[in-house]
Design an enzyme around this catalytic site. Structure first.
Site, PDB file in Angstrom:
ATOM      1  N   GLY A 145       0.796  -1.221   0.000  1.00  0.00           N
ATOM      2  CA  GLY A 145       0.000   0.000   0.000  1.00  0.00           C
ATOM      3  C   GLY A 145       0.829   1.273   0.000  1.00  0.00           C
ATOM      4  O   GLY A 145       0.384   2.306   0.511  1.00  0.00           O
TER       5      GLY A 145
ATOM      6  N   ASN B 135       1.525   3.140  -2.574  1.00  0.00           N
ATOM      7  CA  ASN B 135       0.813   4.138  -3.389  1.00  0.00           C
ATOM      8  C   ASN B 135      -0.369   4.720  -2.621  1.00  0.00           C
ATOM      9  O   ASN B 135      -0.634   5.918  -2.683  1.00  0.00           O
ATOM     10  CB  ASN B 135       0.346   3.511  -4.698  1.00  0.00           C
ATOM     11  CG  ASN B 135       1.455   3.507  -5.743  1.00  0.00           C
ATOM     12  OD1 ASN B 135       1.869   4.561  -6.214  1.00  0.00           O
ATOM     13  ND2 ASN B 135       1.945   2.324  -6.082  1.00  0.00           N
TER      14      ASN B 135
ATOM     15  N   MET C 205      -4.445  -6.768  -6.517  1.00  0.00           N
ATOM     16  CA  MET C 205      -4.017  -7.812  -7.448  1.00  0.00           C
ATOM     17  C   MET C 205      -5.138  -8.806  -7.745  1.00  0.00           C
ATOM     18  O   MET C 205      -4.966 -10.021  -7.620  1.00  0.00           O
ATOM     19  CB  MET C 205      -2.762  -8.514  -6.896  1.00  0.00           C
ATOM     20  CG  MET C 205      -1.611  -7.562  -6.623  1.00  0.00           C
ATOM     21  SD  MET C 205      -1.181  -6.476  -8.004  1.00  0.00           S
ATOM     22  CE  MET C 205       0.040  -7.473  -8.813  1.00  0.00           C
TER      23      MET C 205
ATOM     24  N   HIS D  84      -0.192   1.060 -13.142  1.00  0.00           N
ATOM     25  CA  HIS D  84       0.464  -0.148 -13.622  1.00  0.00           C
ATOM     26  C   HIS D  84       1.958   0.168 -13.813  1.00  0.00           C
ATOM     27  O   HIS D  84       2.298   1.209 -14.366  1.00  0.00           O
ATOM     28  CB  HIS D  84      -0.160  -0.580 -14.954  1.00  0.00           C
ATOM     29  CG  HIS D  84       0.454  -1.824 -15.506  1.00  0.00           C
ATOM     30  ND1 HIS D  84       0.164  -3.069 -14.996  1.00  0.00           N
ATOM     31  CD2 HIS D  84       1.366  -2.014 -16.488  1.00  0.00           C
ATOM     32  CE1 HIS D  84       0.873  -3.981 -15.647  1.00  0.00           C
ATOM     33  NE2 HIS D  84       1.605  -3.363 -16.558  1.00  0.00           N
TER      34      HIS D  84
ATOM     35  N   THR E 112     -10.766  -0.123 -17.993  1.00  0.00           N
ATOM     36  CA  THR E 112     -11.794  -0.639 -18.890  1.00  0.00           C
ATOM     37  C   THR E 112     -11.762  -2.169 -18.786  1.00  0.00           C
ATOM     38  O   THR E 112     -10.915  -2.722 -18.076  1.00  0.00           O
ATOM     39  CB  THR E 112     -11.530  -0.202 -20.349  1.00  0.00           C
ATOM     40  OG1 THR E 112     -10.215  -0.631 -20.700  1.00  0.00           O
ATOM     41  CG2 THR E 112     -11.624   1.299 -20.506  1.00  0.00           C
TER      42      THR E 112
ATOM     43  N   GLN F  57       8.511   6.979  -8.521  1.00  0.00           N
ATOM     44  CA  GLN F  57       7.789   7.881  -9.436  1.00  0.00           C
ATOM     45  C   GLN F  57       6.283   7.632  -9.403  1.00  0.00           C
ATOM     46  O   GLN F  57       5.490   8.548  -9.597  1.00  0.00           O
ATOM     47  CB  GLN F  57       8.322   7.720 -10.865  1.00  0.00           C
ATOM     48  CG  GLN F  57       9.743   8.224 -11.023  1.00  0.00           C
ATOM     49  CD  GLN F  57       9.907   9.638 -10.491  1.00  0.00           C
ATOM     50  OE1 GLN F  57       9.207  10.552 -10.905  1.00  0.00           O
ATOM     51  NE2 GLN F  57      10.813   9.810  -9.537  1.00  0.00           N
ATOM     52  N   GLU F  58       5.881   6.391  -9.147  1.00  0.00           N
ATOM     53  CA  GLU F  58       4.448   6.108  -8.977  1.00  0.00           C
ATOM     54  C   GLU F  58       3.877   6.995  -7.868  1.00  0.00           C
ATOM     55  O   GLU F  58       2.777   7.540  -7.978  1.00  0.00           O
ATOM     56  CB  GLU F  58       4.224   4.632  -8.620  1.00  0.00           C
ATOM     57  CG  GLU F  58       4.576   3.665  -9.734  1.00  0.00           C
ATOM     58  CD  GLU F  58       4.250   2.222  -9.370  1.00  0.00           C
ATOM     59  OE1 GLU F  58       3.241   1.959  -8.710  1.00  0.00           O
ATOM     60  OE2 GLU F  58       5.036   1.324  -9.758  1.00  0.00           O
TER      61      GLU F  58
END
Ligand code: GAR
Length: 197
Positions: free
Chosen positions: A12, A14, A94, A113, A145, A177-178
């Site tokens: 977690g 992010n 996931m 991603h 999508t 960078q995410e």
């Protein structure tokens, strides 16, 4: 108020980056945006403790307790919808989601991603980028999508692949960078022109 629900399966980091940005940049006061809940399909996801320690509601829905993917997704949607979300954020969640779930959240479901999509959808993205001889790798924030790791791109970050890189070293460079692009893309999407406060 625009509520965000974040879905995680593991560390977690992010999710933590989004919570930190929301606090530091006063999203609630400045933009009427707040993280209402964090939901995990794994009870031992480390991110659950991080969220709870920041005062965010947490919930666990173990996918193994459901007979089918559709049953799990229906229960998950019910749990999410209790928070009336303006946005559902996949942050290292996931699980492959059913088409019905994805359609229910059309325009309200984002993912990050760890590759420069459309290159390297799926798993083992960093090793595949190294094996392909890529000189650059990165991460992509996109609307979800029905097709896996597809959908309109909202943000990307690029990092170099360095000589002798391992998948782990590259993953760390990409992950840092995410943490920069995901909070920014989430806020931008929720405050884009034409969306009511
Ligand atoms: C991140 O690198 C994210 O891009 C990736 O999992 C990691 C989760 O880390 N997601 C996927 O591979 C989705 N297909 P985190 O739990 O520390 O945020």
């Amino acid at each position: 108020m625009k509520n965000i629900v974040i879905l995680i399966s593991g560390t977690g980091s992010n999710m933590a980056a989004i919570l930190e940005a929301a606090e530091r940049q006063h999203w609630e006061r400045e933009h009427g945006v707040r993280v209402a809940a964090v939901i995990s399909n794994k009870a031992d996801a480390k991110g659950l403790q991080t969220a709870a320690s920041r005062g965010v509601a947490t919930q666990v829905l173990d996918h193994k307790a459901y007979a089918s993917r559709a049953d799990f997704d229906a229960a998950l949607a019910q749990a999410i919808d209790a928070f009336e979300p303006a946005l559902v954020v996949l942050a290292g969640f996931m699980r492959i989601l059913t088409e019905g779930f994805v359609q229910h959240y059309a325009g309200r479901l984002v993912n990050i991603h760890p590759s420069l999509l459309p290159a390297f959808a799926g798993l083992h993205t960093h090793q595949r980028a190294i094996d392909a001889g890529c000189q650059f790798a990165g991460a992509t924030v996109h609307l979800v999508t029905a097709e896996l790791d597809n959908g309109p791109i909202l943000a990307q970050a690029v990092v170099p692949v360095l000589p002798g890189d391992t998948a782990d070293a590259l993953a760390l460079r990409v992950l840092s960078q995410e943490h920069v692009i995901y909070p920014r893309a989430v806020l931008q999407w929720l405050t884009r022109p034409g969306t009511a406060a």
